[in-house]
Design a protein around this motif. Structure first.
Motif, mmCIF file in Angstrom:
data_model
loop_
_atom_site.group_PDB
_atom_site.id
_atom_site.type_symbol
_atom_site.label_atom_id
_atom_site.label_comp_id
_atom_site.label_asym_id
_atom_site.label_seq_id
_atom_site.Cartn_x
_atom_site.Cartn_y
_atom_site.Cartn_z
ATOM 1 N N ARG A 156 0.833 -1.208 0.000
ATOM 2 C CA ARG A 156 0.000 0.000 0.000
ATOM 3 C C ARG A 156 0.868 1.258 0.000
ATOM 4 N NH1 ARG A 156 -4.102 0.090 4.775
ATOM 5 N NH2 ARG A 156 -4.976 -1.602 3.504
ATOM 6 N N GLY A 157 1.881 1.293 0.876
ATOM 7 C CA GLY A 157 2.736 2.477 0.941
ATOM 8 C C GLY A 157 3.525 2.704 -0.339
ATOM 9 N N SER A 158 4.056 1.639 -0.922
ATOM 10 C CA SER A 158 4.859 1.788 -2.143
ATOM 11 C C SER A 158 3.997 2.191 -3.333
ATOM 12 C CB SER A 158 5.606 0.485 -2.446
ATOM 13 O OG SER A 158 4.722 -0.601 -2.590
ATOM 14 N N LEU A 159 2.769 1.660 -3.406
ATOM 15 C CA LEU A 159 1.879 2.026 -4.506
ATOM 16 C C LEU A 159 1.467 3.495 -4.417
ATOM 17 C CD1 LEU A 159 -0.428 -1.104 -4.884
ATOM 18 C CD2 LEU A 159 1.240 -0.222 -6.530
ATOM 19 N N HIS A 160 1.310 3.999 -3.202
ATOM 20 C CA HIS A 160 0.993 5.423 -3.046
ATOM 21 C C HIS A 160 2.069 6.279 -3.701
ATOM 22 C CE1 HIS A 160 -2.491 4.706 -0.803
ATOM 23 N NE2 HIS A 160 -1.990 4.617 0.410
ATOM 24 N N THR A 161 3.334 5.893 -3.503
ATOM 25 C CA THR A 161 4.432 6.659 -4.095
ATOM 26 C C THR A 161 4.479 6.469 -5.603
ATOM 27 O OG1 THR A 161 5.757 6.501 -2.070
ATOM 28 C CG2 THR A 161 6.937 6.981 -4.108
#
Length: 312
Positions: free
Chosen positions: A202-207
């Protein structure tokens, strides 16, 4: 800024090298322990460490690529390589957790017992000590870099502390003839790994998808623009991050009668104030005369929201 770049490079290199080294040591130790014990929970720990090594290698090369300065083909730099490495880590962790659940269920149904419990416990204690040192180093690196890849690496190494503690409990219970405990705890560990994989993804996809900066950072940016002398209003604020760099762009609204030099000075002041908010920031400010600004309730030509400041 040059000093900041050197600090970033130093910390990410130290953190990634330590991560790879610890992972390799633990693979050897846990592989031996699993061969001696036949424990599902030790296999869980070995599988996790093996994936840690792959993930750490991804991080090792990704952060070095992310450090490469912007070039003709990558005008915004290479910072997203970190987020890509973190996403790959999440996939590896997810796959390993599923395989671990399957193996644990097979062992449970076969009612297999654990051998050489003492060897497994000693290796788990060694893993806890090494991992604790690594997580402390990674925490320091994140404080100095805000690296997404190292943060993802730290997340699953932090989970390793719980995992290795759970392995010790599983082995101890198995020694007391509670043969099912090893499989049950291994499944619990796998579920926890699945949860971690989702959080990292989730965090990496946000970036990767250019999500806006966190609300607290956006509010700080808005406050800074509002407090800049000469700025009558602003609209079209856009933010994102890539690696250690934050990107900010906006339109500021200025009085019509200003000379080009005066307008430039206000825009320049706005950029400098925004750049001072964070360690590494790329700012683009566009100047608009108030007379051509549409009513605040009318959508802008780009469809972006408009914010106006009412000054006395």
């Amino acid at each position: 800024m040059a000093e900041s770049s050197r600090d970033y490079s130093f910390w990410v290199k130290i953190a990634t090298r330590a991560s790879v080294s610890v992972a390799l040591i633990l693979i050897i130790a846990k592989g031996t322990a699993w061969w001696l014990t036949g424990s599902a929970s030790m296999l869980a720990s070995l599988t996790d460490s093996s994936l840690d090594t792959l993930a750490s290698l991804f991080t090792f090369f990704a952060v070095r690529y992310a450090l490469v300065p912007a070039d003709k083909e990558h005008r915004h730099g290479h910072g997203k390589a970190e987020a890509l490495a973190a996403f790959i880590q999440s996939i590896l962790i997810f796959i390993s957790a599923i395989l671990l659940i399957i193996h644990s269920l097979q062992q449970w149904s076969a009612a297999e017992t654990v051998q050489r419990v003492d060897a497994g416990i000693y290796v788990s204690i060694l893993a806890i000590v090494l991992t604790s040192v690594l997580v402390t180093l990674q925490h320091k690196a994140i404080q100095n870099t805000s690296s997404a890849a190292i943060a993802a690496d730290k997340l699953h190494y932090t989970s390793d502390l719980l995992l290795n503690s759970a392995v010790i409990v599983a082995l101890a219970l198995s020694a007391w003839n509670l043969w099912w405990a090893d499989s049950v705890i291994a499944i619990g560990i796998a579920v926890y790994l699945l949860w971690n994989a989702v959080q990292i993804a989730r965090g990496s996809l946000h970036t990767l998808l250019d999500r806006e900066l966190p609300d607290d950072e956006r509010q700080l940016i808005i406050k800074t623009i509002r407090e800049t002398a000469g700025v009558q209003g602003f609209h079209g604020l856009r933010t994102r991050s890539a690696g250690p760099t934050r990107f900010i762009s906006c339109h500021i609204e200025l009085e019509d009668h200003l000379t080009l030099k005066q307008a430039h000075d206000i825009a320049d002041d706005t950029e400098h104030r925004l750049q001072d908010l964070f360690e590494s920031t790329d700012v683009l400010v566009h100047m608009d005369p108030q007379s051509i600004i549409m009513d605040a309730t009318t959508p802008s030509p780009t469809g972006s929201p408009r914010l106006n400041i009412n000054r006395p």
